[in-house]
Scaffold this motif. Structure first.
Motif, mmCIF file in Angstrom:
data_model
loop_
_atom_site.group_PDB
_atom_site.id
_atom_site.type_symbol
_atom_site.label_atom_id
_atom_site.label_comp_id
_atom_site.label_asym_id
_atom_site.label_seq_id
_atom_site.Cartn_x
_atom_site.Cartn_y
_atom_site.Cartn_z
ATOM 1 N N ASN A 1 0.834 -1.197 0.000
ATOM 2 C CA ASN A 1 0.000 0.000 0.000
ATOM 3 C C ASN A 1 0.871 1.249 0.000
ATOM 4 O O ASN A 1 1.628 1.478 0.950
ATOM 5 C CB ASN A 1 -0.916 0.013 1.232
ATOM 6 N N SER B 1 -4.039 -0.802 7.953
ATOM 7 C CA SER B 1 -3.022 -1.538 8.692
ATOM 8 C C SER B 1 -1.631 -0.933 8.568
ATOM 9 O O SER B 1 -0.904 -0.839 9.545
ATOM 10 C CB SER B 1 -2.994 -2.995 8.213
ATOM 11 N N ASP B 2 -1.260 -0.528 7.349
ATOM 12 C CA ASP B 2 0.111 -0.062 7.122
ATOM 13 C C ASP B 2 0.170 1.298 6.450
ATOM 14 O O ASP B 2 1.155 1.641 5.804
ATOM 15 C CB ASP B 2 0.891 -1.087 6.295
ATOM 16 N N SER C 1 -6.479 -10.754 5.051
ATOM 17 C CA SER C 1 -5.344 -10.332 5.854
ATOM 18 C C SER C 1 -5.665 -9.191 6.813
ATOM 19 O O SER C 1 -6.080 -8.099 6.397
ATOM 20 C CB SER C 1 -4.199 -9.916 4.936
ATOM 21 N N HIS D 1 -0.636 -9.266 4.008
ATOM 22 C CA HIS D 1 0.391 -8.324 4.459
ATOM 23 C C HIS D 1 1.648 -9.074 4.915
ATOM 24 O O HIS D 1 2.771 -8.635 4.659
ATOM 25 C CB HIS D 1 -0.117 -7.498 5.642
#
Length: 280
Positions: free
Chosen positions: A20, A27-28, A219, A257
């Motif tokens: 990403n 998440s990230d 994920s 991920h």
């Protein structure tokens, strides 16, 4: 790389590593907005054993702001170009977008797969992927961008998703998209209610029975909080469990991920499955 080379039915489930390049993914977000950081992460994903790197320039998390075409292009195109030019990266390149202009630029830059979260809703996107003969991931989603309070009206979520996927496939075929270009994604986390995501994963075999490769992306998603409540970065174990079940039940690709952990778990599970009575 042709579409049939990009993805297909193989003895082992392929791992698609998530990259990403957004500031706000659930998440990230913000970890790989600099091109140099994104390339370093792409190398890590590749070295960890991913067959595919999926690059996303717009978040679909609940409450995420829409991104303009120009902004998404500025995030995605330089990363695709650098990865394609990197001799040390062997993975196939996918771009996660529903915008035809971004998809076209990504293909021009060397991407092989378009991962369309809107399931080829846009007739321009259908025309583009048909003319470019690229692999396309066709996802079922009726709740993009995600609204947390959305409740799907379906007595049997799997049957409803199968029906919508079949309708999307027929629409794509009518636009000239070939069967061997298509990968189906049941859309875990999109347009599902409590328990529905578990149902989608547990019944992956029903999506595989539609006759196309199947991608499952579970994920770090919040549905696992129905079992054990954890923040996104701590959901490695439940994500692994979900993807192993999906793989055993027919998933051709899992989108993750945590690439190294997933590759290790999958290859170990496959070695065990191969040793079951009657497996050979």
């Amino acid at each position: 790389m042709t579409s049939t080379q990009a993805v297909g039915r193989t003895p082992k489930t392929q791992v698609m590593g998530i990259l990403n390049v957004t500031p706000d993914s659930f998440s990230d977000g913000g970890s790989y907005t600099a091109v140099s950081d994104a390339i370093a992460r792409a190398r890590e994903i590749d070295e960890a054993g991913a067959a595919i790197i999926d690059i996303g320039g717009e978040s679909t998390r609940p409450g995420a702001d829409p991104v303009s075409i120009d902004e998404e292009l500025s995030r995605v195109a330089p990363v695709v170009e650098r990865i394609v030019d990197d001799p040390d990266i062997e993975a196939t390149i996918s771009v996660d977008t529903y915008k035809p202009a971004v998809a076209e630029a990504a293909l021009d830059a060397g991407a092989d797969i378009i991962n369309d979260q809107n399931g080829l809703d846009d007739p321009e996107m259908r025309s583009l992927v048909a003319s470019r003969d690229c692999t396309v991931v066709l996802m079922d989603a009726v709740n993009i961008p995600v609204e947390p309070e959305f409740t799907p009206a379906a007595d049997d979520i799997v049957a409803a998703v199968c029906e919508r996927l079949e309708e999307r496939v027929e629409r794509a075929r009518s636009a000239g998209v070939a069967d061997d270009q298509l990968v189906l994604d049941p859309g875990v986390g999109f347009a599902t209610g409590p328990g529905d995501d578990l149902e989608l994963i547990a019944r992956t075999d029903e999506f595989s029975a539609l006759g196309y490769p199947v991608l499952v992306g579970a994920s770090r998603k919040s549905f696992t909080n129905e079992i054990v409540e954890q923040p996104p970065q701590e959901r490695i174990a439940p994500s692994l469990a979900a993807h192993l079940v999906a793989a055993e039940r027919g998933a051709d690709i899992v989108r993750v991920h945590d690439v190294a952990e997933t590759v290790s778990a999958l290859r170990t599970a496959e070695a065990l499955w191969d040793r079951r009575p009657g497996a050979r």
